[in-house]
Write a protein that holds these residues in place. Structure first.
Motif, PDB file in Angstrom:
ATOM      1  N   ASP A 183      33.608  35.043  69.774  1.00 26.91           N
ATOM      2  CA  ASP A 183      34.167  33.746  70.200  1.00 26.91           C
ATOM      3  C   ASP A 183      33.340  32.590  69.650  1.00 26.91           C
ATOM      4  N   GLU A 184      32.036  32.725  69.769  1.00 24.56           N
ATOM      5  CA  GLU A 184      31.145  31.666  69.280  1.00 24.56           C
ATOM      6  C   GLU A 184      31.310  31.488  67.769  1.00 24.56           C
ATOM      7  N   GLY A 185      31.433  32.598  67.057  1.00 19.61           N
ATOM      8  CA  GLY A 185      31.589  32.517  65.614  1.00 19.61           C
ATOM      9  C   GLY A 185      32.892  31.878  65.194  1.00 19.61           C
ATOM     10  N   LEU A 186      33.975  32.231  65.876  1.00 19.73           N
ATOM     11  CA  LEU A 186      35.285  31.708  65.498  1.00 19.73           C
ATOM     12  C   LEU A 186      35.421  30.232  65.829  1.00 19.73           C
ATOM     13  N   LEU A 187      34.716  29.789  66.863  1.00 18.08           N
ATOM     14  CA  LEU A 187      34.747  28.377  67.228  1.00 18.08           C
ATOM     15  C   LEU A 187      33.966  27.515  66.249  1.00 18.08           C
ATOM     16  N   GLY A 188      33.045  28.134  65.515  1.00 17.75           N
ATOM     17  CA  GLY A 188      32.211  27.389  64.583  1.00 17.75           C
ATOM     18  C   GLY A 188      32.794  27.382  63.178  1.00 17.75           C
ATOM     19  N   ASN A 189      31.939  27.051  62.225  1.00 22.90           N
ATOM     20  CA  ASN A 189      32.375  27.042  60.830  1.00 22.90           C
ATOM     21  C   ASN A 189      32.287  28.452  60.250  1.00 22.90           C
ATOM     22  N   ASP A 190      32.613  28.588  58.974  1.00 23.49           N
ATOM     23  CA  ASP A 190      32.626  29.911  58.351  1.00 23.49           C
ATOM     24  C   ASP A 190      31.243  30.551  58.324  1.00 23.49           C
ATOM     25  N   MET A 191      30.212  29.740  58.204  1.00 22.03           N
ATOM     26  CA  MET A 191      28.855  30.282  58.211  1.00 22.03           C
ATOM     27  C   MET A 191      28.519  30.896  59.561  1.00 22.03           C
ATOM     28  N   GLN A 192      28.923  30.243  60.634  1.00 18.52           N
ATOM     29  CA  GLN A 192      28.670  30.775  61.980  1.00 18.52           C
ATOM     30  C   GLN A 192      29.502  32.034  62.238  1.00 18.52           C
ATOM     31  N   LEU A 193      30.715  32.058  61.729  1.00 22.31           N
ATOM     32  CA  LEU A 193      31.542  33.266  61.866  1.00 22.31           C
ATOM     33  C   LEU A 193      30.930  34.413  61.072  1.00 22.31           C
ATOM     34  N   ALA A 194      30.418  34.113  59.877  1.00 26.92           N
ATOM     35  CA  ALA A 194      29.761  35.142  59.067  1.00 26.92           C
ATOM     36  C   ALA A 194      28.555  35.712  59.807  1.00 26.92           C
ATOM     37  N   ASN A 195      27.794  34.845  60.468  1.00 23.27           N
ATOM     38  CA  ASN A 195      26.635  35.287  61.248  1.00 23.27           C
ATOM     39  C   ASN A 195      27.074  36.238  62.356  1.00 23.27           C
ATOM     40  N   ALA A 196      28.138  35.859  63.077  1.00 23.51           N
ATOM     41  CA  ALA A 196      28.633  36.689  64.182  1.00 23.51           C
ATOM     42  C   ALA A 196      29.103  38.046  63.680  1.00 23.51           C
ATOM     43  N   LEU A 197      29.839  38.058  62.585  1.00 21.16           N
ATOM     44  CA  LEU A 197      30.355  39.315  62.034  1.00 21.16           C
ATOM     45  C   LEU A 197      29.221  40.199  61.524  1.00 21.16           C
ATOM     46  N   TRP A 198      28.215  39.582  60.940  1.00 27.74           N
ATOM     47  CA  TRP A 198      27.077  40.368  60.451  1.00 27.74           C
ATOM     48  C   TRP A 198      26.321  40.992  61.618  1.00 27.74           C
ATOM     49  N   ARG A 199      26.095  40.217  62.663  1.00 28.68           N
ATOM     50  CA  ARG A 199      25.333  40.710  63.810  1.00 28.68           C
ATOM     51  C   ARG A 199      26.040  41.855  64.509  1.00 28.68           C
ATOM     52  N   ARG A 200      27.344  41.748  64.668  1.00 30.74           N
ATOM     53  CA  ARG A 200      28.067  42.759  65.440  1.00 30.74           C
ATOM     54  C   ARG A 200      28.701  43.844  64.561  1.00 30.74           C
ATOM     55  N   PHE A 201      29.487  43.434  63.596  1.00 29.78           N
ATOM     56  CA  PHE A 201      30.276  44.405  62.840  1.00 29.78           C
ATOM     57  C   PHE A 201      29.418  45.195  61.858  1.00 29.78           C
ATOM     58  N   PHE A 202      28.557  44.508  61.110  1.00 31.25           N
ATOM     59  CA  PHE A 202      27.793  45.184  60.062  1.00 31.25           C
ATOM     60  C   PHE A 202      26.490  45.797  60.571  1.00 31.25           C
ATOM     61  N   LEU A 203      25.687  45.038  61.311  1.00 32.95           N
ATOM     62  CA  LEU A 203      24.396  45.564  61.758  1.00 32.95           C
ATOM     63  C   LEU A 203      24.542  46.672  62.782  1.00 32.95           C
ATOM     64  N   SER A 204      25.641  46.691  63.519  1.00 26.84           N
ATOM     65  CA  SER A 204      25.824  47.740  64.528  1.00 26.84           C
ATOM     66  C   SER A 204      25.948  49.113  63.889  1.00 26.84           C
ATOM     67  N   LEU A 223      31.921  37.759  53.146  1.00 27.09           N
ATOM     68  CA  LEU A 223      32.898  36.704  52.882  1.00 27.09           C
ATOM     69  C   LEU A 223      34.322  37.243  52.994  1.00 27.09           C
ATOM     70  N   LEU A 224      34.514  38.478  52.525  1.00 24.51           N
ATOM     71  CA  LEU A 224      35.833  39.104  52.612  1.00 24.51           C
ATOM     72  C   LEU A 224      36.280  39.251  54.064  1.00 24.51           C
ATOM     73  N   LEU A 225      35.355  39.673  54.945  1.00 26.34           N
ATOM     74  CA  LEU A 225      35.704  39.857  56.348  1.00 26.34           C
ATOM     75  C   LEU A 225      35.920  38.517  57.050  1.00 26.34           C
ATOM     76  N   VAL A 226      35.143  37.503  56.684  1.00 26.41           N
ATOM     77  CA  VAL A 226      35.344  36.160  57.246  1.00 26.41           C
ATOM     78  C   VAL A 226      36.759  35.676  56.921  1.00 26.41           C
ATOM     79  N   ASN A 227      37.168  35.823  55.672  1.00 27.83           N
ATOM     80  CA  ASN A 227      38.513  35.401  55.268  1.00 27.83           C
ATOM     81  C   ASN A 227      39.590  36.179  56.008  1.00 27.83           C
ATOM     82  N   TYR A 228      39.355  37.484  56.199  1.00 25.91           N
ATOM     83  CA  TYR A 228      40.337  38.318  56.905  1.00 25.91           C
ATOM     84  C   TYR A 228      40.497  37.853  58.353  1.00 25.91           C
ATOM     85  N   VAL A 229      39.381  37.618  59.039  1.00 27.13           N
ATOM     86  CA  VAL A 229      39.437  37.181  60.436  1.00 27.13           C
ATOM     87  C   VAL A 229      40.134  35.832  60.553  1.00 27.13           C
ATOM     88  N   ARG A 230      39.844  34.900  59.660  1.00 29.51           N
ATOM     89  CA  ARG A 230      40.502  33.596  59.698  1.00 29.51           C
ATOM     90  C   ARG A 230      42.009  33.742  59.479  1.00 29.51           C
TER      91      ARG A 230
END
Length: 258
Positions: A183-204, A223-230
Protein backbone atom coordinates in the motif's frame (compact mmCIF):
# COMPACT_ATOMS: atom_id res chain seq x y z
CA UNK A 1 15.37 7.85 -15.09
CA UNK A 2 13.76 5.27 -12.80
CA UNK A 3 16.09 2.57 -14.13
CA UNK A 4 19.16 4.62 -13.19
CA UNK A 5 17.73 5.35 -9.73
CA UNK A 6 17.05 1.65 -9.11
CA UNK A 7 20.65 0.79 -9.98
CA UNK A 8 21.87 3.18 -7.29
CA UNK A 9 19.69 2.32 -4.32
CA UNK A 10 19.87 -0.26 -1.55
CA UNK A 11 16.96 -1.20 0.67
CA UNK A 12 16.70 -2.54 4.19
CA UNK A 13 16.40 -6.25 4.57
CA UNK A 14 12.85 -7.18 5.61
CA UNK A 15 12.40 -8.77 9.00
CA UNK A 16 9.94 -11.36 7.73
CA UNK A 17 11.51 -12.76 4.59
CA UNK A 18 12.59 -16.14 5.98
CA UNK A 19 9.64 -18.42 5.32
CA UNK A 20 11.16 -21.67 6.50
CA UNK A 21 12.72 -19.97 9.51
CA UNK A 22 9.56 -18.17 10.59
CA UNK A 23 8.71 -19.11 14.16
CA UNK A 24 5.43 -18.54 15.92
CA UNK A 25 4.88 -19.16 19.60
CA UNK A 26 1.24 -20.12 19.49
CA UNK A 27 -0.85 -22.52 17.49
CA UNK A 28 -3.18 -20.48 15.30
CA UNK A 29 -6.06 -22.09 13.43
CA UNK A 30 -7.19 -21.18 9.94
CA UNK A 31 -10.33 -19.54 11.32
CA UNK A 32 -8.16 -17.34 13.57
CA UNK A 33 -6.07 -16.33 10.53
CA UNK A 34 -9.24 -15.22 8.75
CA UNK A 35 -10.65 -13.37 11.76
CA UNK A 36 -7.37 -11.55 12.32
CA UNK A 37 -7.38 -10.32 8.75
CA UNK A 38 -11.01 -9.18 8.95
CA UNK A 39 -10.01 -6.85 11.79
CA UNK A 40 -7.09 -5.56 9.75
CA UNK A 41 -7.82 -2.35 7.88
CA UNK A 42 -6.30 -1.69 4.49
CA UNK A 43 -7.35 1.71 3.17
CA UNK A 44 -8.19 2.21 -0.51
CA UNK A 45 -6.14 5.42 -0.72
CA UNK A 46 -4.53 4.30 -3.96
CA UNK A 47 -7.74 5.11 -5.80
CA UNK A 48 -9.68 8.31 -6.18
CA UNK A 49 -12.34 8.60 -3.51
CA UNK A 50 -15.70 7.86 -5.08
CA UNK A 51 -19.14 6.83 -3.97
CA UNK A 52 -19.54 3.03 -3.81
CA UNK A 53 -21.62 1.71 -6.68
CA UNK A 54 -25.00 0.23 -5.73
CA UNK A 55 -24.82 -3.40 -6.75
CA UNK A 56 -28.43 -3.93 -7.79
CA UNK A 57 -30.35 -5.47 -10.65
CA UNK A 58 -30.81 -2.76 -13.27
CA UNK A 59 -33.51 -4.09 -15.58
CA UNK A 60 -37.12 -2.96 -15.03
CA UNK A 61 -39.56 -5.86 -14.92
CA UNK A 62 -41.89 -7.51 -12.43
CA UNK A 63 -39.25 -9.88 -11.04
CA UNK A 64 -36.75 -7.05 -10.55
CA UNK A 65 -39.29 -4.85 -8.81
CA UNK A 66 -40.31 -7.67 -6.46
CA UNK A 67 -36.65 -8.42 -5.75
CA UNK A 68 -35.89 -4.79 -4.91
CA UNK A 69 -38.92 -4.67 -2.59
CA UNK A 70 -37.55 -7.56 -0.57
CA UNK A 71 -33.79 -6.94 -0.77
CA UNK A 72 -31.39 -4.06 -1.12
CA UNK A 73 -28.15 -4.67 -2.95
CA UNK A 74 -26.65 -8.16 -3.07
CA UNK A 75 -27.11 -10.72 -0.26
CA UNK A 76 -24.01 -11.34 1.86
CA UNK A 77 -23.96 -15.00 0.81
CA UNK A 78 -23.62 -13.97 -2.83
CA UNK A 79 -20.90 -11.47 -1.98
CA UNK A 80 -18.95 -14.20 -0.18
CA UNK A 81 -19.43 -16.51 -3.16
CA UNK A 82 -18.01 -13.79 -5.39
CA UNK A 83 -14.96 -13.61 -3.13
CA UNK A 84 -14.35 -17.34 -3.48
CA UNK A 85 -14.65 -17.10 -7.27
CA UNK A 86 -12.32 -14.09 -7.43
CA UNK A 87 -9.67 -16.06 -5.55
CA UNK A 88 -9.55 -18.57 -8.40
CA UNK A 89 -8.62 -15.67 -10.70
CA UNK A 90 -5.65 -15.00 -8.42
CA UNK A 91 -4.58 -18.60 -7.82
CA UNK A 92 -5.41 -20.43 -11.05
CA UNK A 93 -5.72 -17.88 -13.84
CA UNK A 94 -2.50 -15.96 -13.42
CA UNK A 95 0.57 -16.92 -15.44
CA UNK A 96 2.50 -18.46 -12.54
CA UNK A 97 5.06 -20.19 -14.75
CA UNK A 98 5.56 -16.90 -16.59
CA UNK A 99 6.33 -15.16 -13.28
CA UNK A 100 8.73 -17.93 -12.26
CA UNK A 101 10.60 -17.70 -15.55
CA UNK A 102 10.57 -13.90 -15.91
CA UNK A 103 11.70 -13.14 -12.36
CA UNK A 104 13.96 -16.19 -11.80
CA UNK A 105 11.80 -17.53 -8.99
CA UNK A 106 12.38 -21.03 -7.59
CA UNK A 107 9.54 -23.45 -8.30
CA UNK A 108 8.26 -23.68 -4.73
CA UNK A 109 5.05 -23.28 -2.77
CA UNK A 110 6.32 -20.02 -1.31
CA UNK A 111 7.11 -18.54 -4.73
CA UNK A 112 3.57 -19.41 -5.81
CA UNK A 113 2.24 -17.68 -2.69
CA UNK A 114 4.22 -14.49 -3.38
CA UNK A 115 2.72 -14.24 -6.86
CA UNK A 116 -0.82 -14.96 -5.59
CA UNK A 117 -0.40 -12.53 -2.68
CA UNK A 118 0.50 -9.71 -5.08
CA UNK A 119 -2.67 -10.23 -7.13
CA UNK A 120 -4.97 -10.67 -4.12
CA UNK A 121 -3.60 -7.42 -2.70
CA UNK A 122 -4.33 -5.59 -5.97
CA UNK A 123 -7.90 -6.91 -6.16
CA UNK A 124 -8.48 -6.39 -2.44
CA UNK A 125 -7.33 -2.77 -2.60
CA UNK A 126 -9.79 -2.12 -5.42
CA UNK A 127 -12.62 -3.78 -3.50
CA UNK A 128 -12.01 -1.60 -0.45
CA UNK A 129 -13.20 1.42 -2.46
CA UNK A 130 -16.66 -0.20 -2.72
CA UNK A 131 -17.65 0.19 0.91
CA UNK A 132 -19.13 -2.63 2.98
CA UNK A 133 -19.90 -4.82 -0.02
CA UNK A 134 -16.28 -4.68 -1.15
CA UNK A 135 -15.04 -5.47 2.36
CA UNK A 136 -17.24 -8.59 2.55
CA UNK A 137 -15.90 -9.82 -0.80
CA UNK A 138 -12.30 -9.09 0.17
CA UNK A 139 -12.61 -10.94 3.50
CA UNK A 140 -14.14 -13.91 1.68
CA UNK A 141 -11.18 -13.88 -0.71
CA UNK A 142 -8.73 -14.10 2.20
CA UNK A 143 -10.74 -16.89 3.83
CA UNK A 144 -10.68 -18.84 0.56
CA UNK A 145 -6.94 -18.18 0.19
CA UNK A 146 -6.08 -19.86 3.49
CA UNK A 147 -8.28 -22.85 2.66
CA UNK A 148 -6.48 -23.15 -0.68
CA UNK A 149 -3.08 -22.85 1.02
CA UNK A 150 -4.03 -25.54 3.52
CA UNK A 151 -5.12 -27.92 0.76
CA UNK A 152 -1.94 -27.30 -1.22
CA UNK A 153 0.21 -27.78 1.88
CA UNK A 154 -1.49 -31.14 2.49
CA UNK A 155 -0.67 -32.19 -1.07
CA UNK A 156 3.03 -31.28 -0.79
CA UNK A 157 3.92 -34.27 1.35
CA UNK A 158 3.98 -35.70 4.84
CA UNK A 159 3.62 -32.85 7.31
CA UNK A 160 2.18 -32.92 10.79
CA UNK A 161 -1.06 -30.98 11.20
CA UNK A 162 0.46 -28.76 13.90
CA UNK A 163 3.47 -27.92 11.70
CA UNK A 164 1.26 -27.18 8.71
CA UNK A 165 -1.01 -24.94 10.78
CA UNK A 166 1.95 -23.02 12.24
CA UNK A 167 3.43 -22.58 8.78
CA UNK A 168 0.20 -21.15 7.35
CA UNK A 169 -0.20 -18.94 10.43
CA UNK A 170 3.29 -17.60 9.79
CA UNK A 171 2.45 -16.87 6.17
CA UNK A 172 -0.73 -15.10 7.32
CA UNK A 173 1.35 -12.77 9.52
CA UNK A 174 3.63 -12.05 6.57
CA UNK A 175 0.59 -11.40 4.40
CA UNK A 176 -0.68 -8.66 6.69
CA UNK A 177 2.73 -7.00 6.82
CA UNK A 178 3.03 -7.24 3.03
CA UNK A 179 -0.22 -5.32 2.55
CA UNK A 180 1.20 -2.38 4.49
CA UNK A 181 4.39 -2.43 2.43
CA UNK A 182 2.56 -2.69 -0.90
CA UNK A 183 0.00 0.00 0.00
CA UNK A 184 2.76 2.41 0.94
CA UNK A 185 4.59 1.68 -2.30
CA UNK A 186 1.57 2.12 -4.53
CA UNK A 187 0.66 5.41 -2.88
CA UNK A 188 4.13 6.76 -3.61
CA UNK A 189 6.11 7.25 -6.78
CA UNK A 190 7.63 4.48 -8.89
CA UNK A 191 10.82 4.49 -6.84
CA UNK A 192 8.86 3.86 -3.63
CA UNK A 193 6.86 1.10 -5.32
CA UNK A 194 10.11 -0.46 -6.55
CA UNK A 195 11.41 -0.39 -2.97
CA UNK A 196 8.26 -2.11 -1.68
CA UNK A 197 8.37 -4.80 -4.38
CA UNK A 198 12.05 -5.45 -3.77
CA UNK A 199 11.58 -5.77 -0.01
CA UNK A 200 8.64 -8.15 -0.20
CA UNK A 201 8.51 -9.89 -3.56
CA UNK A 202 12.20 -10.30 -4.39
CA UNK A 203 14.03 -10.41 -1.05
CA UNK A 204 11.52 -12.84 0.45
CA UNK A 205 12.84 -15.45 -1.97
CA UNK A 206 16.39 -15.01 -0.65
CA UNK A 207 17.68 -16.97 2.31
CA UNK A 208 20.23 -14.65 3.91
CA UNK A 209 22.41 -15.31 6.92
CA UNK A 210 22.03 -12.83 9.79
CA UNK A 211 25.30 -11.08 8.94
CA UNK A 212 24.84 -11.22 5.18
CA UNK A 213 24.17 -8.06 3.19
CA UNK A 214 21.09 -8.00 0.98
CA UNK A 215 22.05 -8.19 -2.70
CA UNK A 216 21.39 -5.36 -5.11
CA UNK A 217 18.18 -5.68 -7.12
CA UNK A 218 18.13 -6.56 -10.80
CA UNK A 219 16.99 -3.17 -12.15
CA UNK A 220 15.48 -4.57 -15.35
CA UNK A 221 13.31 -7.12 -13.54
CA UNK A 222 12.33 -4.66 -10.83
CA UNK A 223 11.27 -2.06 -13.38
CA UNK A 224 9.29 -4.72 -15.24
CA UNK A 225 7.34 -5.62 -12.09
CA UNK A 226 6.72 -1.95 -11.23
CA UNK A 227 5.20 -1.42 -14.68
CA UNK A 228 3.09 -4.57 -14.33
CA UNK A 229 1.68 -3.51 -10.94
CA UNK A 230 0.85 -0.02 -12.24
CA UNK A 231 -0.92 -1.46 -15.28
CA UNK A 232 -2.98 -3.91 -13.21
CA UNK A 233 -3.89 -1.22 -10.66
CA UNK A 234 -5.06 1.13 -13.43
CA UNK A 235 -7.03 -1.65 -15.12
CA UNK A 236 -8.84 -2.54 -11.88
CA UNK A 237 -9.46 1.11 -11.03
CA UNK A 238 -11.17 1.68 -14.38
CA UNK A 239 -13.19 -1.56 -14.17
CA UNK A 240 -16.81 -1.26 -13.07
CA UNK A 241 -17.61 -2.64 -9.61
CA UNK A 242 -20.41 -4.76 -11.06
CA UNK A 243 -17.97 -6.41 -13.47
CA UNK A 244 -15.64 -7.30 -10.61
CA UNK A 245 -18.07 -8.23 -7.82
CA UNK A 246 -21.17 -9.47 -9.63
CA UNK A 247 -19.73 -10.82 -12.88
CA UNK A 248 -16.33 -11.70 -11.32
CA UNK A 249 -14.78 -10.76 -14.65
CA UNK A 250 -11.04 -10.07 -14.38
CA UNK A 251 -8.55 -10.44 -17.21
CA UNK A 252 -4.91 -10.10 -16.20
CA UNK A 253 -2.62 -8.25 -18.59
CA UNK A 254 0.57 -9.87 -19.86
CA UNK A 255 3.64 -9.60 -17.65
CA UNK A 256 5.56 -7.83 -20.40
CA UNK A 257 3.64 -4.98 -21.95
CA UNK A 258 2.98 -5.56 -25.62
Amino acid sequence: SLLQEIKMFRVARPAFNQFNRFKINELVTLSQCCSRFQNFHSTPLMYEKKEPVKLELQSDNLVTRLYKKMFTGIPVAKLKASGYILVTHCTQRIDVSGFFETFDMPDTFYSWFLVVELHIWLVGARLMSEGDSGRVVRNAMVEALWLDCDNRAKAIGDMATSVRTKTIAGVAEEFQAALFIYDEGLLGNDMQLANALWRRFFLSMKELEDDETAPLPDPEKLLLLVNYVRRVANYLDEADAVDIIVKTDIKWPSIIEK
